[in-house]
Design an enzyme around this catalytic site. Structure first.
Site, short mmCIF file in Angstrom:
data_model
loop_
_atom_site.label_atom_id
_atom_site.label_comp_id
_atom_site.label_asym_id
_atom_site.label_seq_id
_atom_site.Cartn_x
_atom_site.Cartn_y
_atom_site.Cartn_z
N GLY A 167 0.99 -1.26 -0.12
CA GLY A 167 0.02 -0.02 0.08
C GLY A 167 0.76 1.35 -0.10
O GLY A 167 1.79 1.26 0.89
N GLY A 192 -0.03 4.89 0.01
CA GLY A 192 -0.83 6.21 0.43
C GLY A 192 0.08 6.69 1.39
O GLY A 192 1.31 6.13 1.58
N ARG A 208 -18.47 14.03 14.67
CA ARG A 208 -19.21 13.56 13.51
C ARG A 208 -20.16 12.41 13.70
O ARG A 208 -21.31 12.32 13.28
CB ARG A 208 -18.35 12.79 12.66
CG ARG A 208 -17.10 13.82 11.98
CD ARG A 208 -15.92 13.19 11.30
NE ARG A 208 -15.22 14.29 10.72
CZ ARG A 208 -14.05 14.03 9.82
NH1 ARG A 208 -13.90 13.09 9.60
NH2 ARG A 208 -13.70 15.18 9.47
N GLU A 239 -4.83 3.91 7.90
CA GLU A 239 -6.27 3.40 8.28
C GLU A 239 -6.68 1.95 8.20
O GLU A 239 -7.67 1.60 8.86
CB GLU A 239 -7.48 4.12 7.18
CG GLU A 239 -8.71 4.17 7.46
CD GLU A 239 -9.52 4.90 6.54
OE1 GLU A 239 -8.98 5.78 6.08
OE2 GLU A 239 -10.56 4.63 6.40
N LEU A 271 -4.69 11.60 9.06
CA LEU A 271 -3.61 12.04 8.29
C LEU A 271 -2.44 11.94 9.14
O LEU A 271 -1.20 11.45 8.98
CB LEU A 271 -3.57 13.41 7.54
CG LEU A 271 -4.53 13.57 6.37
CD1 LEU A 271 -4.47 15.06 5.87
CD2 LEU A 271 -4.10 12.55 5.33
C1 LIG Z 1 -12.85 12.49 1.08
C2 LIG Z 1 -12.00 12.08 2.20
C3 LIG Z 1 -11.43 13.32 2.78
C4 LIG Z 1 -10.58 13.22 3.87
N1 LIG Z 1 -10.08 14.23 4.74
C5 LIG Z 1 -9.21 13.99 5.70
C6 LIG Z 1 -8.67 15.14 6.32
O1 LIG Z 1 -8.82 16.39 6.02
N2 LIG Z 1 -7.79 14.96 7.36
C7 LIG Z 1 -7.49 13.61 7.90
O2 LIG Z 1 -6.83 13.61 8.82
N3 LIG Z 1 -8.11 12.50 6.87
C8 LIG Z 1 -8.92 12.80 5.89
N4 LIG Z 1 -9.31 11.80 5.48
C9 LIG Z 1 -9.09 10.34 5.84
C10 LIG Z 1 -7.55 9.95 5.16
O3 LIG Z 1 -7.21 10.68 4.03
C11 LIG Z 1 -7.27 8.63 5.34
O4 LIG Z 1 -7.53 8.01 6.60
C12 LIG Z 1 -5.68 8.37 5.01
O5 LIG Z 1 -5.07 9.03 4.00
C13 LIG Z 1 -5.44 6.84 5.08
O6 LIG Z 1 -3.99 6.75 4.53
P1 LIG Z 1 -3.54 5.44 4.19
O7 LIG Z 1 -2.18 5.47 3.69
O8 LIG Z 1 -3.88 4.55 5.40
O9 LIG Z 1 -4.40 4.79 2.95
P2 LIG Z 1 -4.86 4.95 1.63
O10 LIG Z 1 -4.36 6.50 1.19
O11 LIG Z 1 -5.99 4.72 1.30
O12 LIG Z 1 -3.70 4.14 0.64
C14 LIG Z 1 -4.15 2.87 0.60
C15 LIG Z 1 -2.88 2.00 -0.20
O13 LIG Z 1 -3.09 0.84 -0.26
C16 LIG Z 1 -3.27 0.00 -1.67
N5 LIG Z 1 -4.02 -1.09 -1.62
C17 LIG Z 1 -5.39 -1.18 -1.06
N6 LIG Z 1 -5.62 -2.43 -1.46
C18 LIG Z 1 -4.44 -3.26 -1.58
C19 LIG Z 1 -4.32 -4.70 -1.85
N7 LIG Z 1 -5.09 -5.61 -1.66
N8 LIG Z 1 -2.90 -4.77 -2.35
C20 LIG Z 1 -2.04 -3.82 -2.55
N9 LIG Z 1 -2.38 -2.74 -2.31
C21 LIG Z 1 -3.47 -2.44 -1.88
C22 LIG Z 1 -3.94 1.29 -2.57
O14 LIG Z 1 -3.86 1.16 -3.72
C23 LIG Z 1 -3.26 2.60 -1.66
O15 LIG Z 1 -1.88 2.43 -2.38
C24 LIG Z 1 -10.11 11.87 4.53
C25 LIG Z 1 -10.65 10.72 3.82
C26 LIG Z 1 -11.50 10.86 2.51
C27 LIG Z 1 -12.25 9.72 1.90
#
Ligand SMILES: Cc1cc2nc3c(=O)[nH]c(=O)nc-3n(C[C@H](O)[C@H](O)[C@H](O)COP(=O)(O)OP(=O)(O)OC[C@H]3O[C@@H](n4cnc5c(N)ncnc54)[C@H](O)[C@@H]3O)c2cc1C
Length: 544
Positions: free
Chosen positions: A8, A10, A282, A363, A379
């Site tokens: 992942g 992100g 929320r 997340e 974030l």
């Molecule tokens: C519209 C929106 C607005 C938001 N605004 C805010 C904000 O203002 N402030 C805040 O704190 N939070 C906010 N959030 C929440 C926050 O953006 C997320 O919780 C955070 O960015 C998650 O980051 P992450 O790296 O965990 O996951 P993600 O950014 O979701 O990345 C997940 C990664 O895993 C990969 N992946 C998924 N499944 C697989 C698999 N089976 N195999 C390999 N790779 C896979 C995806 O392709 C991606 O690369 C918001 C969320 C949304 C939806």
């Protein structure tokens, strides 16, 4: 050299990859799509931190207290203390690597109010904070790629973990381009696969976050946590593709919720909670909107158009683009929608899981948010979690031999081949649509025992047909094998919700409307050969 596999890419995956590489490890960073397409880029409103030079009336202790209170006191205090203490340095770090925060006339970063927080402490980049952070982290990853410390593998999806006797030795990865399943061995595996949107269909988030990885790990014996706590964001806009988030920033800038009765506006949040009513947490705002049984609107049009143009340009643009609404002149029709998952893979304070050498961040991990996340804290948690996991992995022993997984790999390859041959009438997309309907109906903002039992029954049926769906070559090949894992996770979510016989944070049971102190602990859930076992973390197993 220690080898780390991060799944992942992100914000959390990149944060972990960067910090592992900077500690001298070699990182393989895999995802189906580039980081620029991860859900992280959608994050709008901002990231929480207390920067003492700006906020004289705030302190790290108040941020800690707000976070624990927002989470209805079931997040571990130590973990939250680490998160909030790291927040200031994280914002400085992000700024230092090129994140363009909005600044005031004196060049100081600006901050705004967010729901459930007693002080303004949300730093932002217009309404594209996630995009700016992703861009900055991506540049760091590119530098490390150029130096040979990080290897990115795109078009790659997680299939299974390689686990033996409670130790993880790597993962089986599915390559979209070749259709191959490859075993990748590593000293540590870090899951960073985001939330579980797909099990709910239309949400504010990305369909890339389908929960498969969590579901598959669960099937493989990894303990999950707090799955019943699903955050409904109170203000989202209906569009044909998804629910568009109307950022809390709108209410942070003074936006007012109302419905109309007898031709008059009723500002129901302010009537019930006073002047700060629109910025309740929320879960509270979502339940209040739900309880009105009316069309609800969010109004910001009383602000000067210049202020809206400066502070909320993305919200202005998306309302205009998707629904032709001019927010400088008219209110926005809003309704709650699934937005964030407080639950996920159970992790200890160092982000290790119930399986040795397997970590989870961002997340997909459940640690900081308890029963309800504060806006702006995820974030922060994504960046912080990546750093904490890297520190823990740095202390592991490197280079141990791995046992043979040949039998397991052959079995998974045979299963995958069988998926391609399936001739059933059941289609993947139909089952997913039915699943989303079940989850939205039976695990909504308000749930009860009857609805949850009904949901379980439905999912048992979907599970009974999931491994003989018709192969669909018009979608990513990954979709054709991911359904059983997704359904197993969904069943786990409903099971956790059924077992929490109280209301707390985002989990509201109309048949148990009170908060019951005997439930003031996280829910843990494990899966063993088809049996789902839940228990409360009364011993603080995952708080250290
Ligand atoms: C519209 C929106 C607005 C938001 N605004 C805010 C904000 O203002 N402030 C805040 O704190 N939070 C906010 N959030 C929440 C926050 O953006 C997320 O919780 C955070 O960015 C998650 O980051 P992450 O790296 O965990 O996951 P993600 O950014 O979701 O990345 C997940 C990664 O895993 C990969 N992946 C998924 N499944 C697989 C698999 N089976 N195999 C390999 N790779 C896979 C995806 O392709 C991606 O690369 C918001 C969320 C949304 C939806």
């Amino acid at each position: 050299m220690k080898n780390v596999l991060v799944i992942g890419s992100g914000i959390s995956g990149m944060s972990c990859a960067i910090h592992c590489a900077q500690k001298g490890m070699h990182v393989t960073l895999v995802s189906p799509f580039p980081s620029e397409r991860s859900q992280s880029v959608m994050a709008a409103g901002g990231i929480n931190a207390v920067l003492s030079e700006n906020q004289e009336d705030d302190s790290i202790d108040i941020h800690i207290e707000d976070t624990l209170k927002g989470g209805a006191y079931i997040a571990g205090r130590k973990a939250v203390e680490g998160l909030c203490t790291d927040a200031g340095p994280i914002v400085k770090y992000l700024e230092g690597i090129g994140t363009v925060f909005s600044i005031d006339a004196d060049g100081k970063p600006k901050y705004r109010a967010f729901g459930g927080q007693s002080r303004k402490r949300t730093y932002y980049c217009g309404a594209s904070t996630g995009k700016q952070i992703v861009t900055a982290l991506n540049m760091e990853v590119r530098r490390l790629e150029a130096a040979g410390q990080v290897e990115r593998q795109l078009g790659t999806c997680f299939h299974s973990a390689l686990i033996k006797d409670g130790v993880c030795y790597g993962a089986l990865l599915f390559r979209e381009t070749t259709g191959n399943l490859d075993a990748v061995y590593a000293d540590a595996v870090v899951m960073a696969t985001g939330g579980q949107n797909t099990i709910f269909g239309k949400t504010t988030g990305s369909t890339q976050c389908d929960g498969y990885a969590e579901g598959r790990l669960f099937e493989q014996g990894v303990v999950l946590k707090n799955l019943e706590f699903i955050q409904y964001h109170p203000t989202t806009l209906e569009t044909s593709q998804k629910r568009m988030l109307i950022s809390e920033a709108v209410r942070g800038e003074g936006g007012r919720l109302f419905y109309e009765e007898n031709g008059k506006r009723v500002y129901f949040m302010e009537d019930k909670y006073g002047p700060g009513g629109n910025l309740q947490t929320r879960d509270v705002v979502s339940r209040e909107i739900y309880a009105t049984h009316k069309d609800v609107y969010l109004d910001i049009s009383f602000l000067d158009a210049a202020v809206i143009n400066e502070r909320l340009p993305e919200v202005r643009d998306l309302c205009r683009k998707y629904r032709g609404i001019d927010i400088t002149r008219e209110p926005i029709p809003v309704a709650p929608s699934v937005h964030f998952f407080m639950g996920g893979i159970a992790v200890h304070n160092d982000h290790s899981t119930s399986v040795s050498n397997l970590y989870a961040v961002g997340e997909c991990a459940s640690i900081y948010h308890g029963a309800n996340r504060l806006g702006g804290n995820s974030l922060l948690a994504a960046v912080h979690g990546g750093r904490v996991a890297a520190q823990a992995i740095d202390k592991l022993e490197a280079g141990g031999a791995h046992p043979s997984f040949d039998e397991f790999i052959t079995k998974q390859q045979e299963k995958l081949a069988a998926v391609k041959e399936a001739q059933s009438t059941f289609a993947y997309a139909n089952i997913l649509n039915m699943l989303a309907h079940t989850m939205q109906e039976d695990l909504g903002i308000v749930r009860d025992e009857a609805s949850l039992r009904n949901g379980l029954q439905q999912i048992d049926y979907y599970l009974s047909v999931a491994d003989r769906i018709r192969y669909d070559s018009s979608v990513l090949a990954y979709f054709n094998y991911s359904l059983p894992g997704i359904l197993t996770l969904a069943r786990g979510v409903l099971t956790c919700a059924l077992n929490r016989e109280e209301s707390r944070g985002a989990h509201y049971r109309s048949d148990c409307p009170d908060t019951d102190e005997s439930f003031a602990h996280a829910t843990l859930i494990s899966y063993d050969g088809g049996r789902y076992r839940t228990w409360l973390d009364t011993e603080g197993e995952y708080e250290s």
